[in-house]
Design a protein around this motif. Structure first.
Motif, PDB file in Angstrom:
ATOM      1  N   ALA A   1      -5.528 -24.150   6.024  1.00 13.14           N
ATOM      2  CA  ALA A   1      -6.227 -22.888   5.760  1.00 13.14           C
ATOM      3  C   ALA A   1      -5.423 -22.047   4.776  1.00 13.14           C
ATOM      4  CB  ALA A   1      -6.421 -22.131   7.067  1.00 13.14           C
ATOM      5  N   TYR A   2      -6.115 -21.124   4.127  1.00 15.74           N
ATOM      6  CA  TYR A   2      -5.458 -20.192   3.217  1.00 15.74           C
ATOM      7  C   TYR A   2      -5.391 -18.820   3.856  1.00 15.74           C
ATOM      8  CZ  TYR A   2      -5.162 -23.342  -0.782  1.00 15.74           C
ATOM      9  OH  TYR A   2      -4.815 -24.370  -1.618  1.00 15.74           O
ATOM     10  N   SER A   3      -4.244 -18.177   3.719  1.00 22.77           N
ATOM     11  CA  SER A   3      -4.084 -16.811   4.200  1.00 22.77           C
ATOM     12  C   SER A   3      -4.917 -15.867   3.341  1.00 22.77           C
ATOM     13  CB  SER A   3      -2.612 -16.396   4.143  1.00 22.77           C
ATOM     14  OG  SER A   3      -2.156 -16.383   2.795  1.00 22.77           O
TER      15      SER A   3
ATOM     16  N   ALA B   1       0.822  -1.210   0.000  1.00 22.84           N
ATOM     17  CA  ALA B   1       0.000   0.000   0.000  1.00 22.84           C
ATOM     18  C   ALA B   1       0.854   1.258   0.000  1.00 22.84           C
ATOM     19  CB  ALA B   1      -0.906   0.001   1.233  1.00 22.84           C
ATOM     20  N   GLN B   2       0.444   2.213  -0.783  1.00 27.02           N
ATOM     21  CA  GLN B   2       1.096   3.518  -0.826  1.00 27.02           C
ATOM     22  C   GLN B   2       0.140   4.538  -0.191  1.00 27.02           C
ATOM     23  OE1 GLN B   2       4.290   3.873  -2.067  1.00 27.02           O
ATOM     24  NE2 GLN B   2       4.156   1.645  -2.139  1.00 27.02           N
ATOM     25  N   TYR B   3       0.721   5.523   0.445  1.00 26.45           N
ATOM     26  CA  TYR B   3      -0.078   6.525   1.123  1.00 26.45           C
ATOM     27  C   TYR B   3       0.178   7.876   0.467  1.00 26.45           C
ATOM     28  CZ  TYR B   3      -0.504   2.741   4.379  1.00 26.45           C
ATOM     29  OH  TYR B   3      -0.742   1.514   4.928  1.00 26.45           O
ATOM     30  N   PRO B   4      -0.687   8.299  -0.460  1.00 31.95           N
ATOM     31  CA  PRO B   4      -0.440   9.545  -1.182  1.00 31.95           C
ATOM     32  C   PRO B   4      -0.513  10.755  -0.267  1.00 31.95           C
ATOM     33  CG  PRO B   4      -2.642   8.734  -1.612  1.00 31.95           C
ATOM     34  CD  PRO B   4      -1.951   7.662  -0.823  1.00 31.95           C
ATOM     35  N   VAL B   5       0.288  11.729  -0.606  1.00 27.38           N
ATOM     36  CA  VAL B   5       0.311  12.961   0.175  1.00 27.38           C
ATOM     37  C   VAL B   5      -0.230  14.096  -0.691  1.00 27.38           C
ATOM     38  CG1 VAL B   5       1.736  14.558   1.487  1.00 27.38           C
ATOM     39  CG2 VAL B   5       2.361  12.132   1.373  1.00 27.38           C
TER      40      VAL B   5
ATOM     41  N   ALA C   1      -0.909 -31.484   6.530  1.00 25.22           N
ATOM     42  CA  ALA C   1      -0.866 -30.466   5.479  1.00 25.22           C
ATOM     43  C   ALA C   1      -0.895 -31.126   4.105  1.00 25.22           C
ATOM     44  CB  ALA C   1       0.392 -29.621   5.614  1.00 25.22           C
ATOM     45  N   GLN C   2      -1.661 -30.549   3.203  1.00 22.35           N
ATOM     46  CA  GLN C   2      -1.774 -31.085   1.842  1.00 22.35           C
ATOM     47  C   GLN C   2      -0.535 -30.705   1.046  1.00 22.35           C
ATOM     48  OE1 GLN C   2      -5.487 -29.870   0.083  1.00 22.35           O
ATOM     49  NE2 GLN C   2      -6.694 -30.668   1.789  1.00 22.35           N
ATOM     50  N   ILE C   3       0.217 -31.720   0.679  1.00 20.70           N
ATOM     51  CA  ILE C   3       1.519 -31.482   0.059  1.00 20.70           C
ATOM     52  C   ILE C   3       1.402 -30.966  -1.372  1.00 20.70           C
ATOM     53  CG2 ILE C   3       1.963 -33.756  -0.965  1.00 20.70           C
ATOM     54  CD1 ILE C   3       4.742 -33.606   0.479  1.00 20.70           C
ATOM     55  N   GLU C   4       0.239 -31.157  -1.989  1.00 18.56           N
ATOM     56  CA  GLU C   4       0.031 -30.666  -3.363  1.00 18.56           C
ATOM     57  C   GLU C   4      -0.955 -29.499  -3.417  1.00 18.56           C
ATOM     58  OE1 GLU C   4       1.937 -31.636  -5.685  1.00 18.56           O
ATOM     59  OE2 GLU C   4       2.797 -33.394  -4.678  1.00 18.56           O
ATOM     60  N   ALA C   5      -1.134 -28.831  -2.277  1.00 15.20           N
ATOM     61  CA  ALA C   5      -2.026 -27.664  -2.266  1.00 15.20           C
ATOM     62  C   ALA C   5      -1.533 -26.634  -3.278  1.00 15.20           C
ATOM     63  CB  ALA C   5      -2.059 -27.053  -0.871  1.00 15.20           C
ATOM     64  N   ARG C   6      -2.463 -25.912  -3.877  1.00 20.30           N
ATOM     65  CA  ARG C   6      -2.132 -24.895  -4.875  1.00 20.30           C
ATOM     66  C   ARG C   6      -2.481 -23.503  -4.346  1.00 20.30           C
ATOM     67  NH1 ARG C   6       0.395 -26.656  -9.867  1.00 20.30           N
ATOM     68  NH2 ARG C   6       0.149 -28.927  -9.864  1.00 20.30           N
ATOM     69  N   THR C   7      -1.595 -22.558  -4.600  1.00 17.65           N
ATOM     70  CA  THR C   7      -1.849 -21.180  -4.174  1.00 17.65           C
ATOM     71  C   THR C   7      -3.035 -20.601  -4.925  1.00 17.65           C
ATOM     72  OG1 THR C   7      -0.271 -20.370  -5.812  1.00 17.65           O
ATOM     73  CG2 THR C   7       0.557 -20.729  -3.575  1.00 17.65           C
ATOM     74  N   THR C   8      -3.710 -19.651  -4.274  1.00 19.19           N
ATOM     75  CA  THR C   8      -4.836 -18.955  -4.903  1.00 19.19           C
ATOM     76  C   THR C   8      -4.565 -17.461  -5.030  1.00 19.19           C
ATOM     77  OG1 THR C   8      -5.951 -18.639  -2.765  1.00 19.19           O
ATOM     78  CG2 THR C   8      -6.487 -20.644  -4.007  1.00 19.19           C
ATOM     79  N   ASN C   9      -3.350 -17.038  -4.740  1.00 20.17           N
ATOM     80  CA  ASN C   9      -2.977 -15.626  -4.875  1.00 20.17           C
ATOM     81  C   ASN C   9      -3.198 -15.172  -6.309  1.00 20.17           C
ATOM     82  OD1 ASN C   9      -0.712 -13.562  -5.665  1.00 20.17           O
ATOM     83  ND2 ASN C   9      -0.966 -13.361  -3.447  1.00 20.17           N
ATOM     84  N   SER C  10      -3.756 -13.980  -6.482  1.00 19.76           N
ATOM     85  CA  SER C  10      -4.148 -13.537  -7.822  1.00 19.76           C
ATOM     86  C   SER C  10      -2.974 -13.439  -8.781  1.00 19.76           C
ATOM     87  CB  SER C  10      -4.858 -12.177  -7.742  1.00 19.76           C
ATOM     88  OG  SER C  10      -4.011 -11.209  -7.157  1.00 19.76           O
TER      89      SER C  10
ATOM     90  N   ASP D   1      -2.532  -4.861   7.425  1.00 22.57           N
ATOM     91  CA  ASP D   1      -2.562  -3.976   6.268  1.00 22.57           C
ATOM     92  C   ASP D   1      -3.744  -4.325   5.368  1.00 22.57           C
ATOM     93  OD1 ASP D   1      -1.885  -6.186   4.708  1.00 22.57           O
ATOM     94  OD2 ASP D   1       0.122  -5.473   4.196  1.00 22.57           O
ATOM     95  N   GLY D   2      -3.824  -3.671   4.217  1.00 19.92           N
ATOM     96  CA  GLY D   2      -4.966  -3.871   3.329  1.00 19.92           C
ATOM     97  C   GLY D   2      -5.082  -5.264   2.772  1.00 19.92           C
ATOM     98  N   ASP D   3      -3.981  -6.032   2.803  1.00 19.41           N
ATOM     99  CA  ASP D   3      -4.007  -7.418   2.340  1.00 19.41           C
ATOM    100  C   ASP D   3      -4.153  -8.407   3.485  1.00 19.41           C
ATOM    101  OD1 ASP D   3      -3.689  -6.841  -0.404  1.00 19.41           O
ATOM    102  OD2 ASP D   3      -1.540  -6.524  -0.104  1.00 19.41           O
ATOM    103  N   GLY D   4      -4.348  -7.882   4.687  1.00 18.67           N
ATOM    104  CA  GLY D   4      -4.506  -8.757   5.846  1.00 18.67           C
ATOM    105  C   GLY D   4      -3.196  -9.224   6.453  1.00 18.67           C
ATOM    106  N   LEU D   5      -2.081  -8.611   6.061  1.00 18.06           N
ATOM    107  CA  LEU D   5      -0.782  -9.018   6.581  1.00 18.06           C
ATOM    108  C   LEU D   5      -0.504  -8.340   7.915  1.00 18.06           C
ATOM    109  CD1 LEU D   5       1.510  -8.788   3.413  1.00 18.06           C
ATOM    110  CD2 LEU D   5       0.100 -10.701   4.182  1.00 18.06           C
TER     111      LEU D   5
END
Length: 253
Positions: A122-124, A25-29, A151-160, A66-70
């Protein structure tokens, strides 16, 4: 997650874990406004002094998202600032299952998992399982905890932007050889393809990781798989001048 791409233009097509710092995230001024800095701004600078100053003024920011939940801890790790992540932890940051996995902390991971049977897979908020995170950032003990808990060893990411990766892809990208070897010994698919047709061997060859290349071949990885644009692991080894891997992957007569 911070990932230093291989040097050549062709090798940069292998894209398992790019740096996420550009998307933070950027915070414009505005001309007549004063920017309100956050704990995440401080973390992004990579300067522990700024982080300490921010926490002194706003101790509650330690548990911000943050905006992504991190969390601040995971934001620091994603930016390559492990020293800051350690600093935040030393000052009382609470780790959820994703933070603990990214830190590679087996004990903290056990505590975060508790008795739950769901958290391990679970997925983050940004599309990674705990096993993806520990595979990329490292920690064989933590990876063992996750695998032993199902843990599922062949789980696939869902990040866009990083969709369809397995934990083995993550370990190869992060150059976490010990974790990759553990995954292979636990049955990970050495020929799993991610979008673009890339396999773990493509990544290991691009990175010059001879140990992992040999291990993948031992676990029945195809020696010359072609990506969607017809690149083989050998091509990356040649372009990056990894002579030992070139000799390993050259067709046998």
């Amino acid at each position: 997650m911070s990932w230093r791409p291989p040097a050549t233009a062709a090798a940069r097509r292998v894209a398992p874990f790019h740096s996420l710092s550009s998307g933070l995230a950027q915070y414009p001024v505005g001309r007549n406004t004063i920017a309100r800095t956050t704990i995440f701004d401080a973390v992004d600078t990579g300067d522990p002094t700024r982080v300490k100053r921010k926490l002194t003024r706003e101790p509650e920011s330690l548990d911000a998202r943050d905006g992504d939940g991190l969390s601040p801890v995971r934001r620091a790790l994603y930016g390559g600032h492990r020293e800051i992540a350690d600093f935040l932890r030393a000052h009382g940051a609470q780790l959820d299952v994703f933070d603990a996995a990214a830190c590679g902390d087996a004990e903290a991971l056990q505590r975060a998992l508790g008795r739950s049977t769901k958290r391990v897979n679970a997925y983050s908020s940004d599309g990674f399982t705990p096993l993806h995170l520990v595979s990329y950032f490292g920690g064989t003990d933590a990876a063992t905890v996750l695998l032993d808990r199902g843990a599922q060893i062949e789980a696939r990411t869902t990040n866009s932007g990083l969709r369809g990766l397995t934990p083995l892809h993550s370990a190869a990208a992060g150059q976490q050889t010990d974790v990759a070897l553990l995954l292979l010994d636990r049955g990970a698919d050495s020929n799993a393809t991610q979008p673009g047709g890339w396999t773990p061997l493509h990544q290991a060859a691009a990175n010059g990781n001879l140990v992992l290349c040999k291990a993948l071949l031992k676990h029945k990885a195809k020696r010359a798989p072609e990506s969607d644009d017809r690149y083989r692991p050998l091509d990356f080894a040649i372009e990056n001048k990894h002579a030992e891997i070139v000799r390993l992957l050259k067709p046998r007569r």
